[in-house]
Design a protein around this motif. Structure first.
Motif, mmCIF file in Angstrom:
data_model
loop_
_atom_site.group_PDB
_atom_site.id
_atom_site.type_symbol
_atom_site.label_atom_id
_atom_site.label_comp_id
_atom_site.label_asym_id
_atom_site.label_seq_id
_atom_site.Cartn_x
_atom_site.Cartn_y
_atom_site.Cartn_z
ATOM 1 N N LEU A 185 22.429 20.676 42.143
ATOM 2 C CA LEU A 185 21.519 19.855 42.497
ATOM 3 C C LEU A 185 21.629 18.264 42.485
ATOM 4 O O LEU A 185 20.999 17.319 42.675
ATOM 5 N N THR A 186 20.797 18.702 41.088
ATOM 6 C CA THR A 186 19.651 17.028 40.488
ATOM 7 C C THR A 186 20.806 16.765 39.784
ATOM 8 O O THR A 186 20.045 15.107 39.715
ATOM 9 N N VAL A 187 21.378 17.225 38.491
ATOM 10 C CA VAL A 187 22.161 16.124 37.773
ATOM 11 C C VAL A 187 22.705 15.583 38.458
ATOM 12 O O VAL A 187 23.645 15.804 39.014
ATOM 13 N N PRO A 188 22.720 14.044 37.845
ATOM 14 C CA PRO A 188 23.760 13.269 38.525
ATOM 15 C C PRO A 188 25.158 13.075 38.474
ATOM 16 O O PRO A 188 25.030 12.073 36.384
ATOM 17 N N ARG A 189 25.833 13.349 38.305
ATOM 18 C CA ARG A 189 27.574 13.586 37.773
ATOM 19 C C ARG A 189 28.028 12.177 37.370
ATOM 20 O O ARG A 189 28.748 11.781 36.872
ATOM 21 N N GLU A 190 27.771 10.960 39.046
ATOM 22 C CA GLU A 190 28.247 9.765 38.688
ATOM 23 C C GLU A 190 27.591 9.315 37.364
ATOM 24 O O GLU A 190 29.054 7.876 36.610
ATOM 25 N N THR A 191 26.464 9.373 36.796
ATOM 26 C CA THR A 191 26.062 8.972 35.657
ATOM 27 C C THR A 191 26.966 9.646 34.510
ATOM 28 O O THR A 191 26.446 8.356 33.262
ATOM 29 N N ALA B 166 33.624 10.953 40.765
ATOM 30 C CA ALA B 166 33.131 11.942 39.964
ATOM 31 C C ALA B 166 33.025 13.203 41.140
ATOM 32 O O ALA B 166 32.685 14.840 40.012
ATOM 33 N N TYR B 167 32.866 13.613 41.810
ATOM 34 C CA TYR B 167 32.109 14.501 42.748
ATOM 35 C C TYR B 167 33.835 15.094 43.497
ATOM 36 O O TYR B 167 34.036 16.758 43.944
ATOM 37 N N ASN C 79 39.053 18.282 37.470
ATOM 38 C CA ASN C 79 38.807 18.275 35.942
ATOM 39 C C ASN C 79 38.896 16.600 36.489
ATOM 40 O O ASN C 79 39.640 16.299 36.896
ATOM 41 N N LEU C 80 37.874 15.752 35.785
ATOM 42 C CA LEU C 80 37.903 13.897 35.665
ATOM 43 C C LEU C 80 37.504 13.771 34.319
ATOM 44 O O LEU C 80 37.181 14.251 33.142
ATOM 45 N N GLU D 297 35.838 20.636 36.420
ATOM 46 C CA GLU D 297 35.092 20.429 37.874
ATOM 47 C C GLU D 297 34.483 21.733 38.021
ATOM 48 O O GLU D 297 34.311 22.158 37.077
ATOM 49 N N ALA D 298 33.971 21.055 38.833
ATOM 50 C CA ALA D 298 31.773 21.326 39.552
ATOM 51 C C ALA D 298 32.284 24.031 39.359
ATOM 52 O O ALA D 298 31.432 24.109 38.620
ATOM 53 N N ARG D 299 33.214 23.946 39.951
ATOM 54 C CA ARG D 299 33.253 25.095 41.017
ATOM 55 C C ARG D 299 33.515 25.961 39.053
ATOM 56 O O ARG D 299 33.046 27.157 38.952
ATOM 57 N N THR D 300 34.266 25.298 38.751
ATOM 58 C CA THR D 300 34.839 25.738 36.969
ATOM 59 C C THR D 300 33.248 26.192 36.121
ATOM 60 O O THR D 300 33.342 27.367 35.169
ATOM 61 N N LEU D 301 32.604 25.283 35.917
ATOM 62 C CA LEU D 301 31.646 24.907 34.664
ATOM 63 C C LEU D 301 30.206 26.163 35.663
ATOM 64 O O LEU D 301 29.238 26.961 35.338
ATOM 65 N N ALA D 302 30.450 25.874 36.988
ATOM 66 C CA ALA D 302 29.172 26.749 37.403
ATOM 67 C C ALA D 302 29.361 28.481 37.123
ATOM 68 O O ALA D 302 28.260 29.034 37.133
#
Length: 217
Positions: A31-37, A47-48, A52-53, A63-68
């Motif tokens: 929630l804190t780290v700005p993925r877009e930067t 970015a969201y 995978n991007l 992708e956020a799911r995989t990393l999390a």
């Protein structure tokens, strides 16, 4: 709330929480780290999205799911030293830095590595450092590591990487078999590795982590 902050909440609510990721530090970091930067300027709008991007040839922001889910299974603790291989522009390192004591992030693409260090510095992530080196070489001078993460797929895990894992430590990666992948956690006990599959995922195979092609007539 800014538009990107709203997208972060949406990412966590639709991609991370439904994947049984419940550890507060991971949710908070996402929630804190700005993925877009941590993506190229022309990819900020994407970015969201829940996939995978691409960053560069063979490099993605997972992708956020995989990393999390990977971080959830690894259960990174506040006093731990983490080696993050294939960090791209540093998003994973920034997320892990909120969970661990220190992150050593390795990127062999010199342009990505330089940008990653700059972005992490600009974002005030002072407990992550980017090392430019071949991914399979890791960062032996800071070893051994409590945890090793790989921001891409692997077909084989080189001994050069496993040697940098502390006894009692764990390593997380997406093992690819063709187009199909399984995220696995490896535990090092008395110098021996034991692997446990945790969920299905896919990512491009990182350089140096492909199986040697057998010679066939």
């Amino acid at each position: 709330m800014s538009e990107f902050a709203a997208r972060r909440v949406m990412m966590v609510d639709t991609q991370v929480r439904p994947s049984d990721v419940t550890k507060f530090p991971i949710i908070d970091a996402m929630l804190t780290v700005p993925r877009e930067t941590f993506v190229p300027d022309d990819k900020r709008e994407a970015a969201y999205i829940g996939e995978n991007l691409p960053l560069a040839p063979g490099r993605v922001v997972l992708e956020a799911r995989t990393l999390a889910k990977l971080l959830d299974a690894l259960d990174v603790q506040p006093g731990e030293l983490v080696l993050d291989l294939g960090c791209g522009l540093g998003y994973s390192a920034a997320v892990i830095a909120r969970l661990a004591e220190t992150v050593v992030a390795v990127e062999e693409d010199e342009a990505l590595a330089a940008d990653a260090q700059r972005i992490l510095s600009e974002e005030g992530v002072d407990n992550a450092v980017v090392v430019t080196a071949r991914l399979v070489d890791g960062a032996a001078k800071c070893a051994p590591y409590d945890v090793i993460t790989l921001e891409g797929g692997v077909e084989v895990m080189p001994e050069s990487v496993l040697a940098q894992l502390k006894d009692g430590g764990r390593i997380g990666a997406v093992f690819m078999d063709g187009a199909v992948g399984t995220a696995k956690i490896g535990y090092k006990i008395d110098g021996q590795m034991t692997w446990r599959p945790v969920f299905n995922a896919a990512a491009p195979v990182l350089p140096g982590f492909r199986k040697a092609q057998g010679f066939t007539l």
